[in-house]
Design an enzyme around this catalytic site. Sequence first.
Site, short mmCIF file in Angstrom:
data_model
loop_
_atom_site.label_atom_id
_atom_site.label_comp_id
_atom_site.label_asym_id
_atom_site.label_seq_id
_atom_site.Cartn_x
_atom_site.Cartn_y
_atom_site.Cartn_z
N HIS A 2 0.81 -1.62 -0.14
CA HIS A 2 0.46 -0.20 -0.06
C HIS A 2 0.94 1.30 0.41
O HIS A 2 2.01 1.15 -0.51
CB HIS A 2 -0.64 -0.05 1.32
CG HIS A 2 -0.46 -0.42 2.53
ND1 HIS A 2 0.65 0.42 3.33
CD2 HIS A 2 -0.34 -1.86 2.94
CE1 HIS A 2 0.85 0.38 4.00
NE2 HIS A 2 0.96 -0.96 4.28
N GLU A 3 0.75 2.18 -0.39
CA GLU A 3 0.76 3.66 0.06
C GLU A 3 2.15 4.00 1.00
O GLU A 3 2.89 3.77 0.64
CB GLU A 3 0.34 4.73 -0.03
CG GLU A 3 -0.75 4.98 -0.94
CD GLU A 3 -0.20 5.86 -2.29
OE1 GLU A 3 1.13 6.25 -2.01
OE2 GLU A 3 -0.51 5.27 -3.88
N GLY A 4 1.77 3.02 2.44
CA GLY A 4 2.97 3.55 3.35
C GLY A 4 3.91 2.37 2.55
O GLY A 4 4.98 3.51 2.82
N HIS A 5 3.78 1.43 2.21
CA HIS A 5 4.97 0.52 1.56
C HIS A 5 5.84 1.43 0.66
O HIS A 5 6.98 1.72 0.56
CB HIS A 5 5.09 -0.99 0.72
CG HIS A 5 4.32 -1.60 1.77
ND1 HIS A 5 3.32 -1.98 1.99
CD2 HIS A 5 4.96 -2.31 2.91
CE1 HIS A 5 3.04 -2.84 2.48
NE2 HIS A 5 4.39 -3.24 3.70
N LYS A 30 4.50 2.61 11.42
CA LYS A 30 3.43 2.68 12.32
C LYS A 30 3.61 0.65 13.02
O LYS A 30 2.97 0.86 14.49
CB LYS A 30 2.20 1.67 10.95
CG LYS A 30 1.35 0.97 12.01
CD LYS A 30 -0.01 0.73 10.83
CE LYS A 30 0.18 -0.27 10.26
NZ LYS A 30 0.08 -1.40 11.06
N ASP A 31 4.72 0.08 12.74
CA ASP A 31 4.71 -0.49 13.43
C ASP A 31 6.23 -0.22 14.54
O ASP A 31 7.24 -0.69 14.11
CB ASP A 31 5.82 -2.11 13.00
CG ASP A 31 4.47 -2.58 12.17
OD1 ASP A 31 3.08 -2.29 12.92
OD2 ASP A 31 4.65 -2.26 10.84
N SER A 81 -1.75 -3.36 5.33
CA SER A 81 -2.56 -4.93 4.23
C SER A 81 -3.77 -5.47 4.93
O SER A 81 -4.96 -6.14 4.55
CB SER A 81 -1.11 -5.67 4.45
OG SER A 81 -0.53 -4.56 3.70
O1 PAF Z 1 6.09 -5.14 8.90
C1 PAF Z 1 6.37 -6.49 8.13
O2 PAF Z 1 5.90 -6.58 7.11
C2 PAF Z 1 7.44 -7.86 8.71
O3 PAF Z 1 7.20 -7.83 9.75
C3 PAF Z 1 8.85 -7.73 7.78
C4 PAF Z 1 9.37 -6.95 8.04
C5 PAF Z 1 8.77 -7.52 6.78
C6 PAF Z 1 9.30 -9.34 8.19
O4 PAF Z 1 8.70 -10.81 7.97
#
Ligand code: PAF
Length: 282
Positions: A34-37, A150-151, A187
């Site tokens: 998504h836009e975040g990635h 976000k994580d 996602s």
């Molecule tokens: O943030 C994620 O999508 C996952 O935890 C990562 C960093 C790709 C590891 O699988």
Amino acid sequence: MKILNTVDDIREEIKAARKVNKSVGLIPTMGFLHEGHLSLIKNARKENDIVVVSIFVNPTQFGPNEDLESYPRDLDRDRKLVEEAECDLLFVPEVDEMYPSGYKTYVEVEGNITKRLCGESRKGHFKGVTSVVSKLFNIVSPDRAYFGQKDAQQVAVIEQMVRDLNFDIEIIPCPIVREEDGLALSSRNIYLKPMEREDATILSKSLFKAKEMIENGEKDAKIIKDFVTYNIMTVEYAKIDYVEVVSARTLEEIRTIEGDVLIAVAVKIGEPRLIDNIRMEV
Ligand code: PAF
């Protein structure tokens, strides 16, 4: 853009890039982009000669009752998106490539940083994350790696691992990307039913109000925590996993709001469990 499925193939590409002194930026993902990635890829594009995106739904970071099987996947769409974002190398290994039979080695960051918040309800999750991220770091040996804020706990855990294991890699946390109404992109948002989608904005609304309270001088972490909790509880069916006010670096609980502060929430809105946070320097 080249698509590589094996460790040997991606290593060969990286070796060739290194020979001519090219810098490498890595964006590890589990796909369904998504836009975040895409904002991570954009940042990497600005700062590196070669941009590598990995797409791997990592089984070791999912618990037995989690959504590994149903985790959304759409490689064709992802491939087009990363190509448009000018990624150079897309690494898409199969599970056997990352965890061949006889695989036995894991990387684990100990202590509250992995035990609290998401670590409490997702036992073993961060061990899976740090194991796969160290493997990706060893395979790609990037100069920089990009992760979404976000994580926030994942970022703190990976930063701790990089310090502890002396990875020569700069970790670049990138800001949360939100929908217009405030919902943090994820996602897993695809799982939200229409009413849940509307109610899911309670997370960001509560966090934004808490931020305002802090900007207006509130220093008591408990007042902020209670405020966010009660605000989220106005959505009657919301099930709060946690609301925490912690140090952004160590994730230890704080009483007084000062320094690098993280307000983090995890809430089930119907089936989907959503996380969101706000980080502030006070
Ligand atoms: O943030 C994620 O999508 C996952 O935890 C990562 C960093 C790709 C590891 O699988």
